[in-house]
Design an enzyme around this catalytic site. Structure first.
Site, PDB file in Angstrom:
ATOM      1  N   ASP A 213      31.122  38.357  35.447  1.00  0.00           N
ATOM      2  CA  ASP A 213      29.785  38.531  36.005  1.00  0.00           C
ATOM      3  C   ASP A 213      29.688  37.889  37.388  1.00  0.00           C
ATOM      4  OD1 ASP A 213      26.798  39.131  35.516  1.00  0.00           O
ATOM      5  OD2 ASP A 213      26.764  36.991  35.995  1.00  0.00           O
ATOM      6  N   GLU A 255      49.626  35.841  30.519  1.00  0.00           N
ATOM      7  CA  GLU A 255      50.237  35.233  29.342  1.00  0.00           C
ATOM      8  C   GLU A 255      49.927  36.042  28.077  1.00  0.00           C
ATOM      9  OE1 GLU A 255      49.062  31.173  28.839  1.00  0.00           O
ATOM     10  OE2 GLU A 255      49.240  30.730  30.988  1.00  0.00           O
TER      11      GLU A 255
END
Length: 533
Positions: A213, A255
């Protein structure tokens, strides 16, 4: 319902995904209290799988006082009790994935709620404390410190309210949105560490991505100077320091094979594209297309500009017609001004819903045929119009901060109609926002049985969308007012936005049509088709 054939298997699924936006509070109410919740979403997963979407993007579902629809977060690791529990969220993520649907969560990094433990500790600690260094606390200007530290404008369009609030101890704190949403100090290493930990928390629970956001607002000039029009860099928007933040986030996402989509409102295409470099965000929302009027020339320009912006960094474009902040497509396209601008929203703007629906159907086929990812806001697949909310039921702070002139965003957030003959159109309990009297006519169960419905159009278009392949867009010759292009050999999208009807090229199969062709087989105004040559 078994696993759909569209179930993603590639690690780059996000480059061409259809992603469905879930505003939980208004989606489906599982416990009958009038507020949508995770239990309600779980019961509707078969519906979403049948629709054919690849992923769900959830607006914030975290613990929140709900002063701004959940974008005031008190705890990023807890689900708000109104929506359910963390265990339910984990079940939802897993159950959706079993149906081939990934989950994207919403992170609000610019600010937290004033009920967040960090901010409560900062208030208690007093001026000059380490706790206050996590935010932007400053003494005021003027002889008695009675004036705000600077003149920055509110990020709620149309609001003239200050972005600083003074405390009894004399300090002021910064909030680019509401006073209940204090801005974090992203120059502080603890803020960066905390958010990287939050990302890992959700990736470890199986989410596939994160929507960011207000992604261009985090970093501020440490001097917090006044805003001088035309002077660069801007003291709070699109600062260069942001890119180091997002590079560190990208390392975390990599990851887990996770992805990011940024909410980046920037007029400069080169600055916009910087966020999409290979070591930063994967995608960003395309607000140019969303706000573009229903005009062939301007739509083509928006499409061309969007693709050109993304090409240098190899990022896919995103296409969206509406979201939880924006006037619903059916209503917007039925107005005289078919564009969207927060500054021009007003009560009582007339709309021809029949015309708007016809255009919204054509726009659905246009957006789903374009190269890149497509976002569908809940209820768009039902053709819902913007609802008029009684003044005494409006909850959106944008309305109140405008002094009552802006109708706010509640009109596109009215709870969905699921069953035409059930109380409250099958949403659950009495909805937190009132549903219009004609809401049952838009119900999903009624539309599922109607081959001519908006829901049927979306299902068919999403099912057939792979026919366009992964190729680039190539425009085809067409007269003024018509958009025609191909992306895969022998598959065309043609949209007629103007009179008279358009003579289609020769084809062997009409794959999908937003409305019937005329008696002579021509494409009428405000109609789109997908063709196989």
């Amino acid at each position: 319902m078994g696993q759909p054939t569209h179930a993603p298997t590639r690690t780059d699924w996000w480059r061409s995904a259809v992603i469905y936006q879930v505003y939980v509070r208004s989606f489906a109410d599982g416990d009958g209290d009038g507020t949508g919740d995770l239990a309600g979403v779980r019961t509707r997963l078969p519906y979403l799988a049948e629709l054919g979407v690849d992923a769900l993007w959830f607006n914030p579902w975290y613990l929140s006082p709900m002063k701004d629809g959940g974008y005031d977060v008190a705890d990023y690791r807890a689900i708000d009790p109104a929506f359910g529990t963390l265990a339910e969220a984990e079940k939802l993520i897993a159950e959706a994935r079993e149906l081939g649907i990934r989950t994207i969560v919403d992170i609000v990094p610019n600010h937290v709620s004033d009920q967040h433990p960090w901010f409560r500790a900062a208030l208690a600690a007093g001026p000059g404390s380490p706790e206050r260094e996590l935010f932007h606390f400053r003494p005021g200007r003027g002889p008695q410190g009675e004036l705000p530290p600077n003149d920055w404008p509110s990020q709620f369009v149309g609001s003239a309210e200050p972005v600083w609030t003074r405390l009894a101890d004399g300090d002021w704190y910064l909030h680019l949105f509401t006073p209940e949403q204090p801005d974090l100090n992203w120059a502080h290493p603890a803020v960066r560490r905390e958010h990287e930990d939050i990302l890992r928390f959700w990736f470890e629970r199986g989410v596939a991505g994160v929507r960011i956001d207000s992604a261009a607002l985090l970093a501020k000039d440490p001097q917090l100077p006044d805003l001088v029009t035309g002077r660069e860099p801007n003291p709070f928007l699109d600062r260069d320091e942001l890119h180091d933040i997002y590079r560190s986030w990208r390392a975390v996402a990599d990851e887990y094979d996770g992805i990011f989509v940024g909410e980046v409102w920037l007029p400069d295409p080169e600055r916009f594209a910087r966020y999409l470099r290979p070591d930063e965000l994967h995608t960003a929302f395309n607000f140019s297309f969303l706000s573009c009027p229903w005009d062939a020339r301007r739509l083509r320009t928006s499409i061309d500009d969007t693709l050109a912006e993304h090409a240098p960094v190899g990022a896919p474009a995103t296409w969206v017609l509406c979201n939880h902040d924006v006037t619903r497509t059916v209503t917007r396209y039925g107005r005289e001004d078919t564009g969207f601008d927060f500054a021009t929203k007003a009560f009582g703007t007339p709309a021809d819903l029949a015309q708007g629906t016809r255009r919204a159907r054509a726009a659905a086929l246009l957006s789903l045929a374009l190269p890149g990812a497509v976002y569908v806001y809940q209820g768009e697949e039902l053709g819902l119009p913007e609802a008029d909310i009684p003044l005494d039921r409006i909850e959106d702070p944008m309305h109140f901060r405008s002094g009552g002139t802006d109708p706010g965003r509640d009109g596109c957030r009215v709870p969905l109609p699921w069953a035409a003959d059930a109380p409250y159109a099958g949403f659950g309990g009495e909805p937190w926002l009132p549903q219009p009297a004609d809401w049952p006519s838009y119900a999903a169960d009624r539309q599922a049985a109607d081959p001519g419905s908006m829901l049927h159009l979306y299902r068919e278009a999403i099912r057939r969308r792979p026919a366009f392949g992964d190729g680039p867009l190539t425009w085809l010759p067409a007269r003024e007012g018509v958009l025609a292009f191909t992306r895969a050999e022998g598959v065309l999208c043609v949209v007629n936005l103007a009179d008279p009807p358009f003579d289609l090229p020769e084809y062997t199969e009409l794959l999908v049509s937003s409305a019937p062709l005329d008696s002579e087989g021509r494409l009428p105004k405000d109609t789109a088709v997908w063709l196989r040559a």
